[in-house]
Design an enzyme around this catalytic site. Structure first.
Site, PDB file in Angstrom:
ATOM      1  N   GLY A  51       0.836  -1.202   0.000  1.00  0.00           N
ATOM      2  CA  GLY A  51       0.000   0.000   0.000  1.00  0.00           C
ATOM      3  C   GLY A  51       0.867   1.246   0.000  1.00  0.00           C
ATOM      4  O   GLY A  51       0.526   2.263  -0.608  1.00  0.00           O
ATOM      5  N   HIS A  88      -5.291  -6.159   6.346  1.00  0.00           N
ATOM      6  CA  HIS A  88      -6.265  -5.406   5.551  1.00  0.00           C
ATOM      7  C   HIS A  88      -7.442  -6.266   5.088  1.00  0.00           C
ATOM      8  O   HIS A  88      -7.511  -7.437   5.391  1.00  0.00           O
ATOM      9  CB  HIS A  88      -5.562  -4.709   4.386  1.00  0.00           C
ATOM     10  CG  HIS A  88      -4.879  -3.466   4.852  1.00  0.00           C
ATOM     11  ND1 HIS A  88      -3.514  -3.381   5.001  1.00  0.00           N
ATOM     12  CD2 HIS A  88      -5.382  -2.283   5.267  1.00  0.00           C
ATOM     13  CE1 HIS A  88      -3.207  -2.181   5.472  1.00  0.00           C
ATOM     14  NE2 HIS A  88      -4.315  -1.499   5.649  1.00  0.00           N
TER      15      HIS A  88
END
Ligand SMILES: Cc1ncc(COP(=O)(O)O)c(C=O)c1O
Length: 441
Positions: free
Chosen positions: A90, A224
């Site tokens: 990310g 996540h």
């Protein structure tokens, strides 16, 4: 079946057997109140993730390949966007998204060193790191304490002739006020990067978060919404940004041939670039100062399997949020996060902030929960400006602050969150509610 196919099938069958023996008992373990640990997040997977992973390892392509292409296609389809770029985290997605805005191909809209990017100080560091690394100036706006997102009433105050972009996250899955932010960006011709790392699956007015702005970013780190170990993605509908992101992800090259493919353009030795000799091999022509942020196909293989399960993950997150909310909403000592109007969040965590009625500190609550095997988290950096990495940064030169960031500090001091990931059953959620209530009583 050829010998090769037969062998592969045997290996995949054995992989399933291994999963069932080793991992399944952990994935389906019964919850024992007070004994089982309640993690804030975790991987949820079955034999399919492991089989795709093994399948890709047997292919031994290793780099960006068929699973990567499939993942990009499927995520684009899920988000209803034209282009997705798989990257290795990310943070890399944020790096790629931001650096794409620095491309000279964007002409007068190119973000140059010294230009300003409006953001917040409460959140994850790598949302702002690329801005600083490039030499642009982050401008920090305060948060609001109802939805724990940027206070959009402060946006106009943050504006200056140097403003070029807004780059912010949807906090813990709760969309920021997209309508207000988008209207501000459109009015002043600013880029919008949505850090969607904690919000994959959330929608605002029925449209996925991450697809409202110019670029959205995702993380697939294990806690996540879905995982591939390490991984991330950027997505866009803008043809010029897609060209730039492809180049910057893959070393800065001008050529768009896939790994192992030559002469996709059909003019490999027939073009002219910069001051290079005419006909210089297009495969080695560079139009950007780029990176190599690609994933291995094995990571992508895990992602493909996760994406197949993804819609069910989102539904469980929503259900778990409701359960926690209903179980804690009457406590006057805690202010619970409220859903952003017009949105349907795919929650990442359950955010709580002490009210003036609380006769305890955030850390006392956190310590009590941790002692009772419930994992807790602060909202990441709390207020990033107060961290050592800002020690050598000069206010009003390297960064700017709008107002006093009072709410950001409140979040740093008085907020914490607990998990609601799909691996949690009702008993774990009820146990968390019980422990919070017990502590407060
Ligand atoms: C909002 C946000 N942005 C970016 C990141 C970075 O993602 P990664 O850990 O994959 O680098 C995170 C990580 O948790 C995050 O929460």
């Amino acid at each position: 079946m050829t010998k090769q196919e037969q062998l592969k099938q045997e290996i995949l069958d054995k992989t399933k057997e291994y999963y069932e023996l080793v991992h399944k008992p952990q994935q389906t373990q019964e919850f024992v109140s007070g004994t089982s640990r309640v993690n804030y997040a975790g991987r949820v997977f079955d034999e399919v993730e492991m089989q795709y992973l093994v399948d890709s390892s047997l292919d031994f392509w290793l780099t960006y390949g068929d699973y990567s292409k499939k993942f990009e296609k499927e995520l684009s389809r899920y988000l209803n966007v034209r282009w997705t770029f798989l990257v290795n985290s990310g943070s890399s997605a944020n790096l790629l998204a931001f650096y794409s805005l620095t491309s000279p191909l964007l002409k007068e809209r190119q973000v140059k060193r010294g230009d300003e990017v409006i953001t917040v100080a409460a959140g994850f560091p790598t949302t702002i790191t690329p801005i600083v690394q490039y030499g642009a100036v982050p401008v920090f706006v305060d948060m609001e304490l109802t939805h724990f997102n940027i206070d959009t009433t402060q946006l106009e105050k943050a504006l200056s002739p140097k403003s070029k972009a807004v780059m912010i996250a949807h906090t813990l899955g709760n969309p920021f006020n997209i309508k207000a932010v988008k209207a501000f960006c459109d009015k002043h011709n600013l880029w919008l990067i949505e850090d969607n790392c904690d919000a994959l699956g959330s929608t605002y007015e029925g449209k996925p978060t991450g697809t409202w702005g110019d670029i959205g970013t995702s993380s697939f780190y294990p806690p996540h919404h879905m995982t591939m170990g390490e991984g991330g993605a950027t997505y866009t509908d803008n043809p010029l940004l897609q060209k730039i992101m492809l180049s910057m992800r893959d070393w800065g090259r001008d050529c768009w041939c896939e790994s192992g493919v030559d002469n996709t353009c059909g003019k490999r030795f027939g073009m002219s670039f910069g001051n290079l000799p005419k006909g210089y091999d297009h495969k080695y022509v560079y139009s950007h100062f780029g990176f190599n942020l690609k994933v291995s196909d094995m990571q992508a293989a895990v992602g493909v399997a996760q994406l197949e399960k993804f819609p069910s993950f989102v539904e469980i997150r929503k259900k778990n949020f409701k359960k926690l909310y209903d179980g804690l909403k009457d406590l006057k000592e805690l202010s619970l996060v409220q859903t952003q109007p017009n949105s349907d969040p795919s929650w990442f965590g359950f955010m709580m902030t002490l009210t003036d009625d609380a006769k305890f500190t955030r850390n006392e609550l956190a310590e009590y929960l941790e002692k009772n095997k419930i994992q807790t988290r602060n909202l990441f950096a709390g207020n990033i400006i107060r961290h050592p990495l800002f020690d050598t940064m000069d206010l009003n030169k390297d960064y700017r602050v709008v107002g006093e960031l009072v709410n950001t500090d409140k979040i740093m001091n008085d907020s914490l969150w607990i998990g609601l990931y799909p691996g949690m059953g009702n008993d774990a959620l009820e146990y968390m509610i019980k422990c919070v209530r017990e502590f407060i009583k």
